[in-house]
Design a protein around this motif. Sequence first.
Motif, PDB file in Angstrom:
ATOM      1  N   GLN A  57       0.836  -1.198   0.000  1.00 41.86           N
ATOM      2  CA  GLN A  57       0.000   0.000   0.000  1.00 41.86           C
ATOM      3  C   GLN A  57       0.868   1.245   0.000  1.00 41.86           C
ATOM      4  OE1 GLN A  57      -2.727   0.182   3.270  1.00 41.86           O
ATOM      5  NE2 GLN A  57      -3.704  -1.744   2.763  1.00 41.86           N
ATOM      6  N   ILE A  58       0.403   2.251  -0.731  1.00 42.80           N
ATOM      7  CA  ILE A  58       1.023   3.570  -0.695  1.00 42.80           C
ATOM      8  C   ILE A  58      -0.097   4.553  -0.410  1.00 42.80           C
ATOM      9  CG2 ILE A  58       2.281   5.338  -1.971  1.00 42.80           C
ATOM     10  CD1 ILE A  58       3.472   3.080  -3.687  1.00 42.80           C
ATOM     11  N   ILE A  59       0.082   5.341   0.621  1.00 40.69           N
ATOM     12  CA  ILE A  59      -0.919   6.326   1.019  1.00 40.69           C
ATOM     13  C   ILE A  59      -0.469   7.692   0.528  1.00 40.69           C
ATOM     14  CG2 ILE A  59      -2.027   7.460   2.984  1.00 40.69           C
ATOM     15  CD1 ILE A  59      -1.649   4.802   4.495  1.00 40.69           C
ATOM     16  N   GLY A  60      -1.394   8.452  -0.039  1.00 38.70           N
ATOM     17  CA  GLY A  60      -1.089   9.808  -0.484  1.00 38.70           C
ATOM     18  C   GLY A  60      -1.465  10.003  -1.938  1.00 38.70           C
ATOM     19  N   ASN A  61      -1.127  11.180  -2.457  1.00 34.79           N
ATOM     20  CA  ASN A  61      -1.563  11.534  -3.807  1.00 34.79           C
ATOM     21  C   ASN A  61      -0.601  11.079  -4.909  1.00 34.79           C
ATOM     22  OD1 ASN A  61       0.510  13.431  -3.845  1.00 34.79           O
ATOM     23  ND2 ASN A  61      -0.832  15.122  -3.309  1.00 34.79           N
ATOM     24  N   LEU A  62       0.430  10.325  -4.553  1.00 31.49           N
ATOM     25  CA  LEU A  62       1.365   9.716  -5.514  1.00 31.49           C
ATOM     26  C   LEU A  62       2.106  10.752  -6.356  1.00 31.49           C
ATOM     27  CD1 LEU A  62      -1.007   6.855  -6.756  1.00 31.49           C
ATOM     28  CD2 LEU A  62       0.562   6.810  -4.816  1.00 31.49           C
ATOM     29  N   SER A  63       2.268  11.954  -5.824  1.00 33.89           N
ATOM     30  CA  SER A  63       2.897  13.027  -6.602  1.00 33.89           C
ATOM     31  C   SER A  63       4.416  12.880  -6.701  1.00 33.89           C
ATOM     32  CB  SER A  63       2.540  14.392  -6.016  1.00 33.89           C
ATOM     33  OG  SER A  63       3.016  14.500  -4.694  1.00 33.89           O
ATOM     34  N   ASP A  64       5.035  12.151  -5.780  1.00 34.10           N
ATOM     35  CA  ASP A  64       6.483  11.947  -5.836  1.00 34.10           C
ATOM     36  C   ASP A  64       6.746  10.650  -6.598  1.00 34.10           C
ATOM     37  OD1 ASP A  64       9.195  11.503  -5.477  1.00 34.10           O
ATOM     38  OD2 ASP A  64       9.179  12.199  -3.397  1.00 34.10           O
ATOM     39  N   GLU A  65       6.870  10.765  -7.910  1.00 36.78           N
ATOM     40  CA  GLU A  65       7.005   9.580  -8.766  1.00 36.78           C
ATOM     41  C   GLU A  65       8.195   8.725  -8.377  1.00 36.78           C
ATOM     42  OE1 GLU A  65       7.739   8.551 -13.429  1.00 36.78           O
ATOM     43  OE2 GLU A  65       6.322  10.156 -12.972  1.00 36.78           O
ATOM     44  N   GLU A  66       9.316   9.341  -8.040  1.00 36.15           N
ATOM     45  CA  GLU A  66      10.503   8.573  -7.667  1.00 36.15           C
ATOM     46  C   GLU A  66      10.231   7.712  -6.431  1.00 36.15           C
ATOM     47  OE1 GLU A  66      13.373   8.304  -9.438  1.00 36.15           O
ATOM     48  OE2 GLU A  66      12.293   9.492 -10.915  1.00 36.15           O
ATOM     49  N   GLU A  67       9.515   8.255  -5.452  1.00 34.19           N
ATOM     50  CA  GLU A  67       9.179   7.491  -4.250  1.00 34.19           C
ATOM     51  C   GLU A  67       8.223   6.352  -4.575  1.00 34.19           C
ATOM     52  OE1 GLU A  67      10.145   7.346  -0.987  1.00 34.19           O
ATOM     53  OE2 GLU A  67      11.768   8.623  -1.698  1.00 34.19           O
ATOM     54  N   VAL A  68       7.255   6.604  -5.456  1.00 32.37           N
ATOM     55  CA  VAL A  68       6.322   5.556  -5.862  1.00 32.37           C
ATOM     56  C   VAL A  68       7.083   4.436  -6.558  1.00 32.37           C
ATOM     57  CG1 VAL A  68       4.335   5.002  -7.326  1.00 32.37           C
ATOM     58  CG2 VAL A  68       4.339   7.123  -5.999  1.00 32.37           C
ATOM     59  N   LEU A  69       7.968   4.785  -7.475  1.00 37.65           N
ATOM     60  CA  LEU A  69       8.763   3.775  -8.178  1.00 37.65           C
ATOM     61  C   LEU A  69       9.636   2.984  -7.213  1.00 37.65           C
ATOM     62  CD1 LEU A  69       9.845   5.770 -11.354  1.00 37.65           C
ATOM     63  CD2 LEU A  69       8.013   4.074 -11.155  1.00 37.65           C
ATOM     64  N   ARG A  70      10.232   3.681  -6.263  1.00 40.66           N
ATOM     65  CA  ARG A  70      11.074   3.018  -5.264  1.00 40.66           C
ATOM     66  C   ARG A  70      10.225   2.030  -4.447  1.00 40.66           C
ATOM     67  NH1 ARG A  70      12.982   7.280  -3.144  1.00 40.66           N
ATOM     68  NH2 ARG A  70      14.716   7.410  -4.577  1.00 40.66           N
ATOM     69  N   ALA A  71       9.040   2.458  -4.026  1.00 40.14           N
ATOM     70  CA  ALA A  71       8.163   1.584  -3.245  1.00 40.14           C
ATOM     71  C   ALA A  71       7.739   0.363  -4.050  1.00 40.14           C
ATOM     72  CB  ALA A  71       6.933   2.362  -2.772  1.00 40.14           C
ATOM     73  N   LEU A  72       7.553   0.546  -5.357  1.00 40.37           N
ATOM     74  CA  LEU A  72       7.161  -0.565  -6.226  1.00 40.37           C
ATOM     75  C   LEU A  72       8.338  -1.463  -6.598  1.00 40.37           C
ATOM     76  CD1 LEU A  72       4.757   1.299  -8.686  1.00 40.37           C
ATOM     77  CD2 LEU A  72       4.120  -0.246  -6.817  1.00 40.37           C
ATOM     78  N   GLY A  73       9.552  -1.036  -6.222  1.00 39.84           N
ATOM     79  CA  GLY A  73      10.740  -1.818  -6.545  1.00 39.84           C
ATOM     80  C   GLY A  73      11.199  -1.656  -7.973  1.00 39.84           C
ATOM     81  N   LEU A  74      10.808  -0.552  -8.606  1.00 39.25           N
ATOM     82  CA  LEU A  74      11.201  -0.288  -9.988  1.00 39.25           C
ATOM     83  C   LEU A  74      12.430   0.604 -10.015  1.00 39.25           C
ATOM     84  CD1 LEU A  74       7.693   0.390 -11.515  1.00 39.25           C
ATOM     85  CD2 LEU A  74       9.066  -1.668 -11.735  1.00 39.25           C
ATOM     86  N   PRO A  75      13.253   0.477 -11.052  1.00 43.84           N
ATOM     87  CA  PRO A  75      14.432   1.334 -11.146  1.00 43.84           C
ATOM     88  C   PRO A  75      14.061   2.793 -11.326  1.00 43.84           C
ATOM     89  CG  PRO A  75      14.225  -0.069 -13.100  1.00 43.84           C
ATOM     90  CD  PRO A  75      13.118  -0.442 -12.159  1.00 43.84           C
ATOM     91  N   GLN A  76      14.811   3.656 -10.668  1.00 40.42           N
ATOM     92  CA  GLN A  76      14.596   5.082 -10.795  1.00 40.42           C
ATOM     93  C   GLN A  76      15.388   5.615 -11.967  1.00 40.42           C
ATOM     94  OE1 GLN A  76      14.780   4.146  -6.891  1.00 40.42           O
ATOM     95  NE2 GLN A  76      12.990   3.584  -8.050  1.00 40.42           N
ATOM     96  N   ARG A  77      14.958   6.795 -12.425  1.00 40.76           N
ATOM     97  CA  ARG A  77      15.672   7.450 -13.523  1.00 40.76           C
ATOM     98  C   ARG A  77      17.048   7.876 -13.058  1.00 40.76           C
ATOM     99  NH1 ARG A  77      11.975  12.102 -14.401  1.00 40.76           N
ATOM    100  NH2 ARG A  77      10.555  11.144 -12.995  1.00 40.76           N
ATOM    101  N   GLU A  78      17.971   7.874 -13.995  1.00 38.17           N
ATOM    102  CA  GLU A  78      19.326   8.348 -13.702  1.00 38.17           C
ATOM    103  C   GLU A  78      19.301   9.863 -13.577  1.00 38.17           C
ATOM    104  OE1 GLU A  78      22.054   6.451 -13.207  1.00 38.17           O
ATOM    105  OE2 GLU A  78      20.687   4.746 -13.357  1.00 38.17           O
ATOM    106  N   PRO A  79      20.071  10.433 -12.627  1.00 36.46           N
ATOM    107  CA  PRO A  79      20.115  11.892 -12.525  1.00 36.46           C
ATOM    108  C   PRO A  79      20.708  12.509 -13.784  1.00 36.46           C
ATOM    109  CG  PRO A  79      21.437  10.826 -10.777  1.00 36.46           C
ATOM    110  CD  PRO A  79      20.866   9.748 -11.642  1.00 36.46           C
ATOM    111  N   ALA A  80      20.231  13.674 -14.130  1.00 37.64           N
ATOM    112  CA  ALA A  80      20.712  14.363 -15.357  1.00 37.64           C
ATOM    113  C   ALA A  80      22.062  14.965 -15.146  1.00 37.64           C
ATOM    114  CB  ALA A  80      19.714  15.444 -15.764  1.00 37.64           C
TER     115      ALA A  80
END
Length: 105
Positions: free
Chosen positions: A82-105
């Motif tokens: 479960q993730i509570i909130g409006n899911l606006s922090d995509e990087e945190e959502v991806l991290r919680a889902l165990g998905l790779p995050q984007r590389e920093p620019a």
Amino acid sequence: MNEPVPNADLPKGAYVFRLYLADGAPNSVRALANLYAICRRHFPESHRIEIIDVLQEPLRALEEGILVTPTMVKVSPEPELQIIGNLSDEEEVLRALGLPQREPA
């Protein structure tokens, strides 16, 4: 709201999300938009979103232990989380889902 689509129509390993929201509440509307955007970007052909409005189905929410909206439940692939909130922090959502995050620019 949305009728669930049978999992048989989804490819193996597809993501199934259940989003509990409170009708047109601002954070609920934002969570829905953010979840749609994340799904389109990261798994466009392999996801399903089921929407449960807790104002219309309060007993279902309570039976499933949902006390706060918006709450997104990743049903599959396992493990469920479960993730509570409006899911606006995509990087945190991806991290919680165990998905790779984007590389920093």
